[in-house]
Design a protein around this motif. Sequence first.
Motif, PDB file in Angstrom:
ATOM      1  N   HIS A 361     -39.757   0.376  22.637  1.00  0.00           N
ATOM      2  CA  HIS A 361     -39.490  -1.072  23.714  1.00  0.00           C
ATOM      3  C   HIS A 361     -39.908  -0.427  25.319  1.00  0.00           C
ATOM      4  CE1 HIS A 361     -41.290  -3.596  20.189  1.00  0.00           C
ATOM      5  NE2 HIS A 361     -39.877  -3.156  19.493  1.00  0.00           N
ATOM      6  N   ALA A 362     -38.478   0.561  25.393  1.00  0.00           N
ATOM      7  CA  ALA A 362     -38.683   0.967  27.002  1.00  0.00           C
ATOM      8  C   ALA A 362     -39.603   0.323  27.543  1.00  0.00           C
ATOM      9  CB  ALA A 362     -37.375   2.169  26.780  1.00  0.00           C
ATOM     10  N   GLU A 363     -40.745   1.898  27.347  1.00  0.00           N
ATOM     11  CA  GLU A 363     -41.925   1.812  28.459  1.00  0.00           C
ATOM     12  C   GLU A 363     -42.281   0.523  28.463  1.00  0.00           C
ATOM     13  OE1 GLU A 363     -45.264   4.666  29.282  1.00  0.00           O
ATOM     14  OE2 GLU A 363     -44.378   4.968  27.422  1.00  0.00           O
ATOM     15  N   ALA A 364     -42.699  -0.186  28.016  1.00  0.00           N
ATOM     16  CA  ALA A 364     -43.398  -1.931  27.431  1.00  0.00           C
ATOM     17  C   ALA A 364     -42.777  -2.808  28.570  1.00  0.00           C
ATOM     18  CB  ALA A 364     -43.771  -2.145  26.590  1.00  0.00           C
ATOM     19  N   LEU A 365     -41.268  -2.906  28.517  1.00  0.00           N
ATOM     20  CA  LEU A 365     -40.300  -4.026  29.312  1.00  0.00           C
ATOM     21  C   LEU A 365     -39.887  -2.882  30.814  1.00  0.00           C
ATOM     22  CD1 LEU A 365     -38.547  -4.895  26.813  1.00  0.00           C
ATOM     23  CD2 LEU A 365     -39.798  -6.257  27.015  1.00  0.00           C
ATOM     24  N   SER A 366     -40.306  -2.085  30.900  1.00  0.00           N
ATOM     25  CA  SER A 366     -40.130  -1.282  32.325  1.00  0.00           C
ATOM     26  C   SER A 366     -41.122  -1.162  33.601  1.00  0.00           C
ATOM     27  CB  SER A 366     -40.309   0.093  32.113  1.00  0.00           C
ATOM     28  OG  SER A 366     -41.999   0.221  31.896  1.00  0.00           O
ATOM     29  N   ALA A 367     -40.497  -1.699  34.733  1.00  0.00           N
ATOM     30  CA  ALA A 367     -41.065  -1.885  36.120  1.00  0.00           C
ATOM     31  C   ALA A 367     -42.636  -1.676  36.042  1.00  0.00           C
ATOM     32  CB  ALA A 367     -40.572  -1.814  36.906  1.00  0.00           C
ATOM     33  N   GLN A 368     -43.017  -0.365  35.447  1.00  0.00           N
ATOM     34  CA  GLN A 368     -44.105   0.040  35.473  1.00  0.00           C
ATOM     35  C   GLN A 368     -45.256  -0.912  35.938  1.00  0.00           C
ATOM     36  OE1 GLN A 368     -41.473   1.797  35.561  1.00  0.00           O
ATOM     37  NE2 GLN A 368     -41.699   3.937  36.028  1.00  0.00           N
ATOM     38  N   SER A 369     -45.602  -1.364  34.286  1.00  0.00           N
ATOM     39  CA  SER A 369     -46.398  -2.371  34.175  1.00  0.00           C
ATOM     40  C   SER A 369     -46.428  -3.180  34.698  1.00  0.00           C
ATOM     41  CB  SER A 369     -46.335  -2.387  32.720  1.00  0.00           C
ATOM     42  OG  SER A 369     -45.427  -3.088  31.989  1.00  0.00           O
ATOM     43  N   GLN A 370     -45.127  -4.141  35.512  1.00  0.00           N
ATOM     44  CA  GLN A 370     -44.979  -4.836  36.624  1.00  0.00           C
ATOM     45  C   GLN A 370     -45.217  -5.168  37.766  1.00  0.00           C
ATOM     46  OE1 GLN A 370     -43.412  -7.807  34.716  1.00  0.00           O
ATOM     47  NE2 GLN A 370     -44.439  -6.903  33.172  1.00  0.00           N
ATOM     48  N   VAL A 371     -45.222  -4.276  38.229  1.00  0.00           N
ATOM     49  CA  VAL A 371     -45.137  -4.056  39.599  1.00  0.00           C
ATOM     50  C   VAL A 371     -46.615  -3.851  39.733  1.00  0.00           C
ATOM     51  CG1 VAL A 371     -43.173  -2.677  40.274  1.00  0.00           C
ATOM     52  CG2 VAL A 371     -44.915  -1.222  39.665  1.00  0.00           C
ATOM     53  N   GLU A 372     -47.896  -3.341  38.856  1.00  0.00           N
ATOM     54  CA  GLU A 372     -49.200  -3.882  39.014  1.00  0.00           C
ATOM     55  C   GLU A 372     -48.917  -4.988  39.243  1.00  0.00           C
ATOM     56  OE1 GLU A 372     -51.089  -1.425  39.722  1.00  0.00           O
ATOM     57  OE2 GLU A 372     -48.826  -0.401  40.525  1.00  0.00           O
ATOM     58  N   ASN A 373     -48.721  -5.995  39.451  1.00  0.00           N
ATOM     59  CA  ASN A 373     -49.150  -7.498  39.247  1.00  0.00           C
ATOM     60  C   ASN A 373     -49.243  -7.797  40.943  1.00  0.00           C
ATOM     61  OD1 ASN A 373     -49.950  -8.178  36.674  1.00  0.00           O
ATOM     62  ND2 ASN A 373     -47.916  -8.663  35.916  1.00  0.00           N
ATOM     63  N   TRP A 374     -48.320  -7.186  41.699  1.00  0.00           N
ATOM     64  CA  TRP A 374     -47.674  -7.229  42.564  1.00  0.00           C
ATOM     65  C   TRP A 374     -48.757  -6.612  43.577  1.00  0.00           C
ATOM     66  CZ3 TRP A 374     -42.296  -5.720  42.164  1.00  0.00           C
ATOM     67  CH2 TRP A 374     -41.484  -7.322  42.149  1.00  0.00           C
TER      68      TRP A 374
END
Length: 385
Positions: A361-374
Amino acid sequence: MVTPGPRPRVLILSYDAIDIDPRVLKQMRRLADDYEVTTCSPGASPDPRVEHVALDPADVRPRGRVGNLLDDIAREREWFGWTYDHLPLVVQTRARLRGRRFDAVLANDAETIGAAISVAGADRVHADLHEFYPGLPVEDSPLGYRQRRYWTWLIRRFASRVRSSTTVGAEIARRYREYGVEPGVVTNAAPFRDFSPRATGGPIRLVHSGNPFRERGLAEIMQAVADSSTDVSLDLYLTYNPPTDREYLVALAERLGSRITVHEPVSQAELIDTLHGYDVGIHVLPPTSENNALALPNKFFDFVQARLGIIVGPSIEMAGIVSERGLGIVTEDFSEAGILAAVDRLTTTSVDGFKAAAHEHAEALSAQSQVENWASAVAEIARSA
């Protein structure tokens, strides 16, 4: 040939030093490639690609006898608008950015939002709320309750007016809706690290990193590890803030024996590499405040990227992810006995399984997907500027 136009101008505003704040650093790094970014905060410039406007927390101009009297009256009568307008960092922000035009502003935490609105207007501001401000811990006193009312006023007065907002977890986002704010979620996920899990041996090596605040339950964790019937050890990488709490935990470690070791803190840049040498990250955070009860902190995601198993208490956000993804053990409660029971359940086989789940689950829980919301929020504001 069409000459490309100038890139939109984005301000990132923080009243903590950006160069040591992993959440704001992620904002800056994601936006600097697409925009002309200006950062404004105390501390040094976080990156050579951005213009930096430095604020000085020590620059407190004398207010004179009349000014001091008015400040005292404003605090006593809860004239929060007056108090806010005379905060040194707010005064500096407005003065140093006066006359500048920005297409979008990313304002970090509650006290920056009013200043950001002054600089660019509410329609150009995205607020990122790192905490649940109405639920921050306060002392049990009239002064503490006044502080809570001030934080709540900041949210109702400023955060409810901006174009868009984000916060750190789904439950905190839900609670903010009671205050007129509709935030999206950007977790405190760490950047993806291409690690493989290490095989677990003996002793099973537990680790914790962060501030040594007594209310975070570190003494109970230390005592539980010392008393465990499982072959375990615990290493703590603790900051010096606050120093008296750290001294207390260092002395406790010495009393408890060789299983417990307190280390010097490591930088954010080195932290995940350091954690990767361990087996299980542990963070059992007692719900001493509403904010703590809702916490989903950086260290949780650091543990995932370091490919560790995880032990957490029954905190709603952390426990939900651990249980859903099979990352480790959720203690029955926040007590020393509850922690001891969880530590006693550890085996090399179970920890290897937790590490495998972290890897999955490391990729799914990484910052890469999250920062796109900003990035999406800022792009939407900049397009309409």
